[in-house]
Motif scaffolding. Structure first.
Motif, mmCIF file in Angstrom:
data_model
loop_
_atom_site.group_PDB
_atom_site.id
_atom_site.type_symbol
_atom_site.label_atom_id
_atom_site.label_comp_id
_atom_site.label_asym_id
_atom_site.label_seq_id
_atom_site.Cartn_x
_atom_site.Cartn_y
_atom_site.Cartn_z
ATOM 1 N N PHE A 116 0.750 -1.290 0.068
ATOM 2 C CA PHE A 116 -0.020 0.032 0.054
ATOM 3 C C PHE A 116 0.765 1.076 -0.048
ATOM 4 C CE2 PHE A 116 -2.217 3.488 2.154
ATOM 5 C CZ PHE A 116 -3.476 3.473 1.564
ATOM 6 N N ASP A 117 0.606 2.000 -1.008
ATOM 7 C CA ASP A 117 1.257 3.493 -1.133
ATOM 8 C C ASP A 117 0.162 4.333 -1.120
ATOM 9 O OD1 ASP A 117 2.956 5.631 -1.682
ATOM 10 O OD2 ASP A 117 3.919 4.711 -3.329
ATOM 11 N N PRO A 118 0.237 5.274 -0.074
ATOM 12 C CA PRO A 118 -0.521 6.350 0.132
ATOM 13 C C PRO A 118 -0.432 7.271 -1.171
ATOM 14 C CG PRO A 118 -0.066 6.075 1.957
ATOM 15 C CD PRO A 118 0.882 5.182 1.044
ATOM 16 N N SER A 119 0.706 7.395 -1.575
ATOM 17 C CA SER A 119 0.992 8.479 -2.579
ATOM 18 C C SER A 119 0.210 8.134 -4.013
ATOM 19 C CB SER A 119 2.431 8.559 -3.154
ATOM 20 O OG SER A 119 2.835 7.395 -3.750
ATOM 21 N N LEU A 120 -0.067 6.861 -4.293
ATOM 22 C CA LEU A 120 -1.151 6.444 -5.235
ATOM 23 C C LEU A 120 -2.240 7.140 -5.526
ATOM 24 C CD1 LEU A 120 -0.331 2.569 -5.355
ATOM 25 C CD2 LEU A 120 0.786 4.287 -6.784
ATOM 26 N N PHE A 121 -2.829 7.644 -4.321
ATOM 27 C CA PHE A 121 -4.098 8.333 -4.216
ATOM 28 C C PHE A 121 -3.882 9.692 -4.815
ATOM 29 C CE2 PHE A 121 -5.014 5.226 -0.745
ATOM 30 C CZ PHE A 121 -6.455 4.885 -1.118
ATOM 31 N N SER A 122 -2.808 10.610 -4.644
ATOM 32 C CA SER A 122 -2.397 11.585 -4.979
ATOM 33 C C SER A 122 -2.272 11.517 -6.731
ATOM 34 C CB SER A 122 -1.177 12.258 -4.541
ATOM 35 O OG SER A 122 -1.232 12.166 -3.213
ATOM 36 N N GLN A 123 -1.560 10.540 -7.115
ATOM 37 C CA GLN A 123 -1.462 10.200 -8.482
ATOM 38 C C GLN A 123 -2.692 10.162 -9.360
ATOM 39 O OE1 GLN A 123 1.343 7.087 -9.386
ATOM 40 N NE2 GLN A 123 2.603 7.818 -7.640
ATOM 41 N N PHE A 124 -3.702 9.446 -8.534
ATOM 42 C CA PHE A 124 -4.994 9.500 -9.163
ATOM 43 C C PHE A 124 -5.869 10.394 -9.338
ATOM 44 C CE2 PHE A 124 -9.483 7.534 -9.497
ATOM 45 C CZ PHE A 124 -9.290 6.411 -10.389
ATOM 46 N N LYS A 125 -5.422 11.637 -8.696
ATOM 47 C CA LYS A 125 -6.263 12.775 -8.835
ATOM 48 C C LYS A 125 -6.308 13.294 -10.263
ATOM 49 C CE LYS A 125 -6.472 17.817 -7.274
ATOM 50 N NZ LYS A 125 -7.740 17.592 -6.875
ATOM 51 N N ARG A 126 -5.374 12.987 -10.991
ATOM 52 C CA ARG A 126 -5.104 13.471 -12.389
ATOM 53 C C ARG A 126 -5.580 12.401 -13.460
ATOM 54 N NH1 ARG A 126 -1.816 15.626 -9.451
ATOM 55 N NH2 ARG A 126 -0.517 13.745 -8.962
ATOM 56 N N ALA A 127 -6.555 11.396 -12.756
ATOM 57 C CA ALA A 127 -6.877 10.319 -13.710
ATOM 58 C C ALA A 127 -7.988 10.932 -14.765
ATOM 59 C CB ALA A 127 -7.497 9.289 -12.985
ATOM 60 N N GLY A 128 -8.030 10.358 -15.817
ATOM 61 C CA GLY A 128 -8.800 10.698 -16.956
ATOM 62 C C GLY A 128 -10.184 9.668 -16.974
ATOM 63 N N ARG A 129 -11.148 10.117 -17.817
ATOM 64 C CA ARG A 129 -12.323 9.155 -17.874
ATOM 65 C C ARG A 129 -11.854 7.917 -18.291
ATOM 66 N NH1 ARG A 129 -17.616 10.137 -18.264
ATOM 67 N NH2 ARG A 129 -17.169 12.335 -18.251
ATOM 68 N N GLU A 130 -11.241 7.609 -19.175
ATOM 69 C CA GLU A 130 -10.811 6.133 -19.456
ATOM 70 C C GLU A 130 -10.377 5.242 -18.447
ATOM 71 O OE1 GLU A 130 -12.140 4.589 -21.996
ATOM 72 O OE2 GLU A 130 -13.189 6.464 -22.659
ATOM 73 N N GLN A 131 -9.391 5.955 -17.606
ATOM 74 C CA GLN A 131 -8.691 5.270 -16.522
ATOM 75 C C GLN A 131 -9.929 4.996 -15.502
ATOM 76 O OE1 GLN A 131 -5.460 7.148 -14.731
ATOM 77 N NE2 GLN A 131 -4.937 5.656 -13.390
ATOM 78 N N VAL A 132 -10.629 5.933 -15.144
ATOM 79 C CA VAL A 132 -11.835 5.699 -14.032
ATOM 80 C C VAL A 132 -12.522 4.589 -14.503
ATOM 81 C CG1 VAL A 132 -13.547 6.772 -13.078
ATOM 82 C CG2 VAL A 132 -11.473 8.065 -13.344
ATOM 83 N N ARG A 133 -12.852 4.515 -15.849
ATOM 84 C CA ARG A 133 -13.718 3.701 -16.267
ATOM 85 C C ARG A 133 -13.171 2.053 -16.307
ATOM 86 N NH1 ARG A 133 -14.805 5.657 -21.083
ATOM 87 N NH2 ARG A 133 -16.880 6.852 -20.544
ATOM 88 N N LEU A 134 -12.006 2.059 -16.824
ATOM 89 C CA LEU A 134 -11.296 0.864 -16.572
ATOM 90 C C LEU A 134 -11.070 0.257 -15.396
ATOM 91 C CD1 LEU A 134 -9.457 -1.130 -18.501
ATOM 92 C CD2 LEU A 134 -7.431 0.210 -17.789
ATOM 93 N N LEU A 135 -10.845 1.206 -14.492
ATOM 94 C CA LEU A 135 -10.697 0.597 -13.038
ATOM 95 C C LEU A 135 -12.042 0.221 -12.388
ATOM 96 C CD1 LEU A 135 -7.795 2.879 -11.470
ATOM 97 C CD2 LEU A 135 -7.767 0.566 -12.156
#
Length: 231
Positions: A116-135
């Protein structure tokens, strides 16, 4: 801190909803109206650093204190998801709802094999529509839209504040009020062994087959069905 709230319904019973990290009250877009249809007045908060609420220090204690300052004690039902489940657990003794539901709660981030790496949450702030839909392939398009909107408002400084939790076991010793733990299938936060421990400690535990971490958006019908007897 007084938190921003959204409400649905005017029923005689009160339900309160607490979202997870990176989200806000809009994550409950279907749950709030559904509970209102069952006769509840529903209040959903934006935790500090999320949605329209203020910014400040980000610790579990601050989140819990904010709930106590914002929400009335003695609600008929309280539901907390993920970080909201952790926050509810820390505030439940003061809020004293008649029933508490912890939906895939963030009670342990140091499970064996979980990197678990909390910084991954920070990176996800810049996620685009396709990344959100893929996940989140099971989400409706409206939930993808909401996720993008809530990410835009979310203060990513909340993510590093999770780091101290990685080495802590926050599993409650016992339920303060009658409590249901609702799990994803599988849950990356609550292992089967820890689910069994929760049962031993007096919690009811139910899984929603095939649902991911945000159960109420992955499988709304399964989420509501898993609340049978609790709402």
């Amino acid at each position: 801190m007084q938190l921003h709230t959204e409400s649905w319904g005017e029923g005689d019973r009160l339900a309160v909803l607490i979202h997870g990290i990176m989200s806000d009250h809009r994550t409950w877009r279907r749950v709030g109206p559904a509970l209102a249809d069952l006769g509840y007045r529903v209040l959903a908060v934006d935790l500090r650093g999320h949605g329209a609420s203020g910014r400040g220090a980000y610790t579990p204690a601050h989140y819990a204190d904010d709930l106590v300052e914002t929400l009335p004690a003695g609600a008929d039902l309280a539901i907390g998801h993920s970080l909201g489940g952790l926050t509810l657990a820390l505030a439940v003794e003061r809020l004293r709802p008649a029933r508490a539901v912890f939906s895939d709660p963030a009670w342990n981030l140091s499970l064996p094999g979980l990197d678990f790496d909390p910084s991954l949450f920070s990176q996800f702030k810049r996620a685009g529509r396709e990344q959100v839909r893929l996940l989140n392939p099971r989400w409706e398009e409206a939930d993808v839209d909401i996720e993008l909107a809530t990410l835009a408002l979310w203060d990513e400084a909340t993510a590093p504040a999770l780091a101290p939790l990685v080495d802590q076991d926050l599993l409650p010793a016992a339920p303060v009020v009658p409590s249901l733990v609702q799990l994803a299938d599988p849950s990356f936060l609550i292992s089967p062994e820890r689910a069994a421990l929760l049962r031993e400690r007096g919690f009811e535990v139910r899984s929603v087959a095939g649902a991911g971490h945000t159960i109420h958006r992955d499988d709304f019908d399964g989420f509501m069905a898993a609340l049978e007897g609790w709402i």
